[in-house]
Design a protein around this motif. Structure first.
Motif, PDB file in Angstrom:
ATOM      1  N   GLY A   1     -72.055  13.732 -32.634  1.00  0.00           N
ATOM      2  CA  GLY A   1     -71.368  15.029 -32.699  1.00  0.00           C
ATOM      3  C   GLY A   1     -72.074  15.962 -33.664  1.00  0.00           C
TER       4      GLY A   1
ATOM      5  N   LEU B   1     -72.479  14.362 -26.839  1.00  0.00           N
ATOM      6  CA  LEU B   1     -72.312  14.517 -28.290  1.00  0.00           C
ATOM      7  C   LEU B   1     -73.550  14.063 -29.066  1.00  0.00           C
ATOM      8  CD1 LEU B   1     -68.649  13.257 -28.595  1.00  0.00           C
ATOM      9  CD2 LEU B   1     -69.458  15.591 -28.926  1.00  0.00           C
TER      10      LEU B   1
ATOM     11  N   GLY C   1     -61.926  14.454 -30.867  1.00  0.00           N
ATOM     12  CA  GLY C   1     -62.975  14.111 -31.842  1.00  0.00           C
ATOM     13  C   GLY C   1     -62.485  14.206 -33.281  1.00  0.00           C
TER      14      GLY C   1
ATOM     15  N   VAL D   1     -67.480  14.466 -35.790  1.00  0.00           N
ATOM     16  CA  VAL D   1     -67.568  14.843 -34.375  1.00  0.00           C
ATOM     17  C   VAL D   1     -67.459  16.362 -34.175  1.00  0.00           C
ATOM     18  CG1 VAL D   1     -66.635  14.472 -32.043  1.00  0.00           C
ATOM     19  CG2 VAL D   1     -66.579  12.613 -33.712  1.00  0.00           C
TER      20      VAL D   1
END
Ligand code: GAL
Length: 412
Positions: free
Chosen positions: A88, A124, A365, A371
């Motif tokens: 992320g 991500l 997330g 994230v």
């Protein structure tokens, strides 16, 4: 015969020579958090016996100290061969935008990983047309831990909403339990609890809207998160500033507190280090108000540009991404494999239930574990939580958070 033996001997020497070298792995998995990484390093040493593996750890949950050391090393032109980084924004919004990582797309292709990692996870790890790290696990952030026998003794059940949590807290206080909820210091355990309270207050859509910029941190709903967080903090131990996340979990294990909200590395700590049995020695439930949502994060390792032992580091990444390695690491860590073909029979009851939730829940997330927001946001946010814990001013905290979000480009 003699000649054949000589050839075998020569080949053996060549392969040892090829394998000799060094590999420095950088992470914050030290001490109590070390067993899963150690098992992985053992596997690497078995496969590449000539390599001198240096396990460079900097202690401190969630990498609060390690990330600062890493930054100094990266900017000083002394990168480790491979380092722990969350999938992320922590990866993409920090090291990839700074052009410090090697693109691993060809490794993904040659190892067949494009079809082995979840479709929603690869984005991500990707940006600017590249894939920048290899995920080793999937952890859940929004979990509440307790000891079933203790709850029974106190006559309470795991609260399902934040209101219920606050009521249960009063019930337990009336029974003489000074700190129904345990929490560690403000470096990360308190912000970690904040994110579960935020998800429980706002719901999944509201949480996601914060990070897309649709919901302002100054919106009354988001201010309510701070109010709720303050009430939950009133249920915690007064000595939190001196406690690590493990020590806060110990309070639950020893019956000094009823609940702790922490990511499922706590399951790894309780099962692997404290030797407690999932289900009886410790129990779990989604953090109040968050059932049906899996607030996730994923630890990954990348290849920094300028790694001194590049060949060894690529071999490390290949191992990390393999089914064998993921099923050695994750059962000890409390996480589940990032790979979708992992052998779930190797995992304990907690992880099996997490694996089911990962498949069936809504996925959102984590903030504290990289994230949804870049490091600029994260480093400032810890300070806002620490200040709120002192002054309990929900409006001031909400405004400071919105200012920080604007500065970090959140929702842009
Ligand atoms: C997280 C990390 C986990 C665990 C935890 C506590 O950020 O993803 O693997 O190490 O910190 O230190």
């Amino acid at each position: 015969m003699k000649k054949a033996l000589l050839i075998v001997a020569a080949l053996a020497t060549t392969s040892t020579a090829a394998a000799a070298g060094k590999l420095e792995i950088f992470s914050w998995w030290s001490g109590d958090e070390g067993p899963a990484l150690n098992a992985l390093l053992k596997l690497y040493r078995q496969k590449y016996p000539g390599v001198n593996v240096v396990n460079a750890t900097v202690a401190g949950g969630a990498g609060t100290n390690a990330k600062a050391v890493l930054k100094t090393r990266m900017l000083g032109g002394d990168p480790p061969d491979s380092f722990q980084v969350h999938a992320g924004q922590e990866l993409i919004g920090t090291w990839v935008v700074a052009n410090r990582m090697e693109d691993l797309t060809s490794l993904y292709k040659s190892e067949g990983w494009l079809s082995k990692f979840p479709k929603d996870l690869i984005p991500l790890l990707s940006s600017k047309g590249g894939i920048w790290s290899v995920p080793v696990d999937v952890h859940r952030s929004n979990v509440m831990w307790y000891v079933p026998a203790n709850l029974k003794k106190w006559g309470v059940t795991p609260p399902k909403t934040i209101d219920e949590l606050l009521k249960t807290c009063q019930t337990l206080k009336a029974k003489g339990l000074a700190a129904p909820i345990s929490v560690g210091d403000s470096s990360f355990p308190q912000p970690h609890m904040w994110e579960s309270i935020a998800l429980g207050t706002l719901g999944t859509q509201g949480w996601n809207d914060l990070w897309s910029g649709k919901l302002k941190f100054t919106d009354p709903r988001a201010v309510q998160v701070w109010t709720n967080f303050g009430k939950v903090m009133d249920c915690t131990n007064k000595d939190s500033s001196g406690l690590t996340w493990q020590q806060a979990i110990d309070r639950v294990a020893k019956g000094q507190s009823a609940f702790n909200i922490m990511g499922d590395w706590a399951a790894g700590y309780m099962a692997t280090t404290l030797k407690l049995k999932p289900g009886t020695g410790f129990g779990w439930a989604p953090a109040p108000g968050t059932a049906g949502t899996f607030l996730f994060l994923s630890d990954s390792f990348g290849l920094p540009k300028g790694a001194k032992d590049r060949t060894e580091a690529v071999n490390w990444l290949k191992l990390l991404g393999s089914k064998q390695a993921q099923d050695v690491f994750n059962p000890l860590k409390g996480s589940i494999a990032a790979r979708t073909d992992s052998d779930i029979s190797k995992y304990n009851a907690y992880s099996q239930s997490a694996a089911k939730d990962w498949r069936t829940n809504k996925i959102a997330g984590s903030l504290i574990h990289g994230v949804v927001a870049p490091e600029t946001f994260m480093s400032g946010f810890g300070g806002i939580v620490a200040q709120f814990v002192q002054n309990r001013d929900a409006n001031a905290a909400a405004q400071a958070t919105q200012a920080l979000a604007d500065q970090s480009g959140i929702g842009k």
